[in-house]
Structures are given as structure tokens and as C-alpha cells.
Design a protein around this motif. Structure first.
Motif, PDB file in Angstrom:
ATOM      1  N   ASP A 128       0.866  -1.180   0.000  1.00  0.00           N
ATOM      2  CA  ASP A 128       0.000   0.000   0.000  1.00  0.00           C
ATOM      3  C   ASP A 128       0.903   1.231   0.000  1.00  0.00           C
ATOM      4  O   ASP A 128       1.644   1.458   0.965  1.00  0.00           O
ATOM      5  CB  ASP A 128      -0.900  -0.011   1.238  1.00  0.00           C
ATOM      6  CG  ASP A 128      -1.811   1.213   1.298  1.00  0.00           C
ATOM      7  OD1 ASP A 128      -2.062   1.811   0.238  1.00  0.00           O
ATOM      8  OD2 ASP A 128      -2.249   1.576   2.401  1.00  0.00           O
ATOM      9  N   PHE A 130       2.238   6.659   4.968  1.00  0.00           N
ATOM     10  CA  PHE A 130       2.873   5.374   5.274  1.00  0.00           C
ATOM     11  C   PHE A 130       2.966   4.517   4.023  1.00  0.00           C
ATOM     12  O   PHE A 130       2.142   4.633   3.102  1.00  0.00           O
ATOM     13  CB  PHE A 130       2.067   4.594   6.324  1.00  0.00           C
ATOM     14  CG  PHE A 130       2.190   5.108   7.720  1.00  0.00           C
ATOM     15  CD1 PHE A 130       3.166   4.633   8.581  1.00  0.00           C
ATOM     16  CD2 PHE A 130       1.318   6.072   8.180  1.00  0.00           C
ATOM     17  CE1 PHE A 130       3.272   5.100   9.877  1.00  0.00           C
ATOM     18  CE2 PHE A 130       1.415   6.561   9.474  1.00  0.00           C
ATOM     19  CZ  PHE A 130       2.390   6.073  10.329  1.00  0.00           C
ATOM     20  N   MET A 131       3.974   3.631   4.011  1.00  0.00           N
ATOM     21  CA  MET A 131       4.025   2.538   3.057  1.00  0.00           C
ATOM     22  C   MET A 131       3.937   1.252   3.869  1.00  0.00           C
ATOM     23  O   MET A 131       4.665   1.071   4.850  1.00  0.00           O
ATOM     24  CB  MET A 131       5.310   2.565   2.231  1.00  0.00           C
ATOM     25  CG  MET A 131       5.320   3.637   1.170  1.00  0.00           C
ATOM     26  SD  MET A 131       6.584   3.335  -0.081  1.00  0.00           S
ATOM     27  CE  MET A 131       6.499   4.874  -0.992  1.00  0.00           C
ATOM     28  N   VAL A 132       3.043   0.354   3.435  1.00  0.00           N
ATOM     29  CA  VAL A 132       2.786  -0.879   4.183  1.00  0.00           C
ATOM     30  C   VAL A 132       2.876  -2.064   3.232  1.00  0.00           C
ATOM     31  O   VAL A 132       2.313  -2.026   2.130  1.00  0.00           O
ATOM     32  CB  VAL A 132       1.397  -0.853   4.850  1.00  0.00           C
ATOM     33  CG1 VAL A 132       1.188  -2.107   5.697  1.00  0.00           C
ATOM     34  CG2 VAL A 132       1.226   0.396   5.702  1.00  0.00           C
ATOM     35  N   SER A 133       3.573  -3.118   3.654  1.00  0.00           N
ATOM     36  CA  SER A 133       3.646  -4.335   2.853  1.00  0.00           C
ATOM     37  C   SER A 133       3.056  -5.499   3.638  1.00  0.00           C
ATOM     38  O   SER A 133       3.031  -5.492   4.878  1.00  0.00           O
ATOM     39  CB  SER A 133       5.103  -4.659   2.478  1.00  0.00           C
ATOM     40  OG  SER A 133       5.825  -5.111   3.608  1.00  0.00           O
ATOM     41  N   VAL A 169       3.223  -8.248   8.252  1.00  0.00           N
ATOM     42  CA  VAL A 169       2.964  -6.876   7.833  1.00  0.00           C
ATOM     43  C   VAL A 169       4.098  -5.977   8.295  1.00  0.00           C
ATOM     44  O   VAL A 169       4.529  -6.052   9.452  1.00  0.00           O
ATOM     45  CB  VAL A 169       1.623  -6.365   8.405  1.00  0.00           C
ATOM     46  CG1 VAL A 169       1.391  -4.913   7.996  1.00  0.00           C
ATOM     47  CG2 VAL A 169       0.468  -7.241   7.923  1.00  0.00           C
ATOM     48  N   SER A 170       4.604  -5.130   7.389  1.00  0.00           N
ATOM     49  CA  SER A 170       5.647  -4.163   7.721  1.00  0.00           C
ATOM     50  C   SER A 170       5.204  -2.786   7.263  1.00  0.00           C
ATOM     51  O   SER A 170       4.642  -2.641   6.178  1.00  0.00           O
ATOM     52  CB  SER A 170       6.971  -4.527   7.036  1.00  0.00           C
ATOM     53  OG  SER A 170       7.427  -5.799   7.431  1.00  0.00           O
ATOM     54  N   SER A 171       5.457  -1.788   8.097  1.00  0.00           N
ATOM     55  CA  SER A 171       5.082  -0.423   7.722  1.00  0.00           C
ATOM     56  C   SER A 171       6.202   0.551   8.053  1.00  0.00           C
ATOM     57  O   SER A 171       6.939   0.356   9.029  1.00  0.00           O
ATOM     58  CB  SER A 171       3.795   0.007   8.433  1.00  0.00           C
ATOM     59  OG  SER A 171       3.991   0.107   9.824  1.00  0.00           O
ATOM     60  N   ARG A 175       7.070   4.965   7.828  1.00  0.00           N
ATOM     61  CA  ARG A 175       6.598   6.309   7.505  1.00  0.00           C
ATOM     62  C   ARG A 175       7.171   6.738   6.156  1.00  0.00           C
ATOM     63  O   ARG A 175       8.359   6.583   5.884  1.00  0.00           O
ATOM     64  CB  ARG A 175       7.042   7.295   8.592  1.00  0.00           C
ATOM     65  CG  ARG A 175       6.330   7.117   9.927  1.00  0.00           C
ATOM     66  CD  ARG A 175       4.920   7.656   9.879  1.00  0.00           C
ATOM     67  NE  ARG A 175       4.884   9.084   9.707  1.00  0.00           N
ATOM     68  CZ  ARG A 175       4.882   9.962  10.708  1.00  0.00           C
ATOM     69  NH1 ARG A 175       4.935   9.537  11.970  1.00  0.00           N
ATOM     70  NH2 ARG A 175       4.825  11.254  10.477  1.00  0.00           N
ATOM     71  N   ASP A 176       6.313   7.265   5.305  1.00  0.00           N
ATOM     72  CA  ASP A 176       6.717   7.659   3.960  1.00  0.00           C
ATOM     73  C   ASP A 176       7.250   9.096   3.992  1.00  0.00           C
ATOM     74  O   ASP A 176       6.576  10.047   3.589  1.00  0.00           O
ATOM     75  CB  ASP A 176       5.515   7.548   3.025  1.00  0.00           C
ATOM     76  CG  ASP A 176       5.919   7.640   1.564  1.00  0.00           C
ATOM     77  OD1 ASP A 176       7.126   7.813   1.304  1.00  0.00           O
ATOM     78  OD2 ASP A 176       5.038   7.553   0.692  1.00  0.00           O
ATOM     79  N   ILE A 224      10.614  -2.439   3.664  1.00  0.00           N
ATOM     80  CA  ILE A 224       9.378  -3.144   4.024  1.00  0.00           C
ATOM     81  C   ILE A 224       9.172  -4.442   3.237  1.00  0.00           C
ATOM     82  O   ILE A 224       8.486  -5.354   3.715  1.00  0.00           O
ATOM     83  CB  ILE A 224       8.142  -2.234   3.847  1.00  0.00           C
ATOM     84  CG1 ILE A 224       7.966  -1.794   2.397  1.00  0.00           C
ATOM     85  CG2 ILE A 224       8.222  -1.032   4.766  1.00  0.00           C
ATOM     86  CD1 ILE A 224       6.688  -1.021   2.151  1.00  0.00           C
TER      87      ILE A 224
END
Length: 217
Positions: free
Chosen positions: A11, A16-19, A30-32, A34-35, A107
């Protein structure tokens, strides 16, 4: 061993970027991050190396990304910057590609198999009251191509997916869901953009985005 084929989802958001991916025990990891990123002087590189902080070395500056950037910003008082603006990769951030690449590496890590498939979220077409649902979506086309090339440069086989539509798809994994065969209205409220998708019997009827969100207006 899991019977599921390797694959991941990302995402890509303004804040944020989340995988997410399943491991061999079928548990979801799940890994996140800050973008965002922080710009530092080149002579501060030894300090970062001793602190085991990941950074990108540019021609004239150092760039610390993600959660480390947030922590260092609080200590050093530097200004946090974002590679994305209102849901899209910012054309004003010339360092964006190197910064975003490092965040995705953090991530996602390396592909489990060659050309491991990864789906990444993209906004819907931006709604403009003067020309609603126009096909002139240069910014969206550039954004989608930018991240596809970036992820494939990391060794993945990348495929874009509409952000709000991804929420509808996620309901197929919910054992208590009663929306099959996928008739729903999904709304994704992000930091820089709001995405909407209308689905009828698994067909995407309409999708659009509004460049306003939780902390960007």
C-alpha cells in the motif's frame, strides 16, 4: 509448508508505506514505514554509520528515510519531507526515486523467488469538477509507471491495483463476509487522498479519487 504461492502486496500512501505477505506457516507478515525523509549534511555520514541507520547518499546531501527520519527529526530539529504529495509521487522531490526505493526495500526485502509477484496500490482517476472522469490522467499514468519500474528494478513482477478496489477484494478473505459476488462501495481515506470504487458483481463500475485527505488539504 504453505501451499500458497509467494507474493506480496504494498500500500503506497502519502503518510505510510505498508507491505504484507504470507510466510511458510501461512501467517501474515505486515511491515510499515513512515513515507518521509530527512536531509542531512554529507559529513554526518560517519554518525549514521555508527548508529546503524540506513540512508541514501546523494551528490550534495544524505537522506534518512522512514521511522529513522522521524526520530532524527525530533532530535536534530530538521524538516521532514515527503516523496508523495496528495497521493502521487511528487515531481518537486528530485530525490524521490532513491528515497522511495530505500523505503520499499525496508518493508519488502528481496524477492522470495525470481520475479515474485507484487501488487501495489494506485489512486483512482482524479475527479475534476470542470471535467469529471476525464481520460487526461498524466499524473496517474506517471505515478503507476514510476512504481512499477521501481519494484521491478528490485526484482519483483509488479502489478498496479486500484486502492479502493483492493478493499473490496480483501473482503473475500473475511469468513463472515456476505458481499459475494463482490458488490460493494469502498472508500479509502488516506493522509493525502480519498479513493472511491463502486463494484457490481465483481466488475469495477466506477472509481475516482479526491486530492484531499486526513492531514493534507
Amino acid at each position: 509448508m504453505s501451499k500458497n504461492k509467494p507474493g506480496a502486496g504494498v500500500d503506497i500512501g502519502t503518510a505510510f508505506m505498508v507491505s504484507a505477505r504470507q510466510n511458510d506457516e501461512s501467517n501474515l507478515k505486515v511491515s510499515s514505514v513512515r513515507d518521509c525523509f530527512l536531509t542531512l549534511l554529507l559529513e554526518q555520514a560517519p554518525m549514521l554509520e555508527m548508529s546503524d541507520i540506513s540512508f541514501v547518499k546523494g551528490q550534495n546531501s544524505l537522506y534518512v528515510v522512514g521511522n529513522d527520519a522521524v526520530n532524527l527529526s525530533g532530535v536534530l530539529g530538521g524538516e521532514l519531507r515527503r516523496p508523495l504529495s496528495k497521493g502521487f509521487i511528487s515531481s518537486k522531490e528530485e530525490e524521490g526515486k532513491a528515497v522511495v526505493s530505500l523505503i520499499l526495500e525496508q518493508i519488502l526485502g528481496k524477492p522470495v523467488i525470481e520475479n515474485e509477484p507484487v501488487a501495489f496500490s494506485i489512486p483512482g482517476p482524479v475527479y475534476d469538477i470542470n471535467k469529471p472522469f476525464s481520460n487526461e490522467q498524466t499524473e496517474l499514468t506517471f505515478h503507476s509507471r514510476f512504481f512499477k519500474e521501481l519494484l521491478e528494478g528490485l526484482g519483483y513482477k509488479a502489478r498496479p491495483i486500484n486502492e479502493a478496489m483492493a478493499i473490496t477484494y480483501s473482503e473475500t478473505l473475511n469468513p463472515y463476509s456476505n458481499i459475494l459476488p463482490l458488490t460493494a462501495l469502498s472508500i479509502s481515506f488516506g493522509a493525502g487522498m480519498t479513493n472511491v470504487a463502486l463494484t457490481y458483481k465483481s466488475l469495477l463500475v466506477r472509481s475516482f479519487s479526491i486530492p484531499f485527505g486526513g492531514d493534507v488539504s
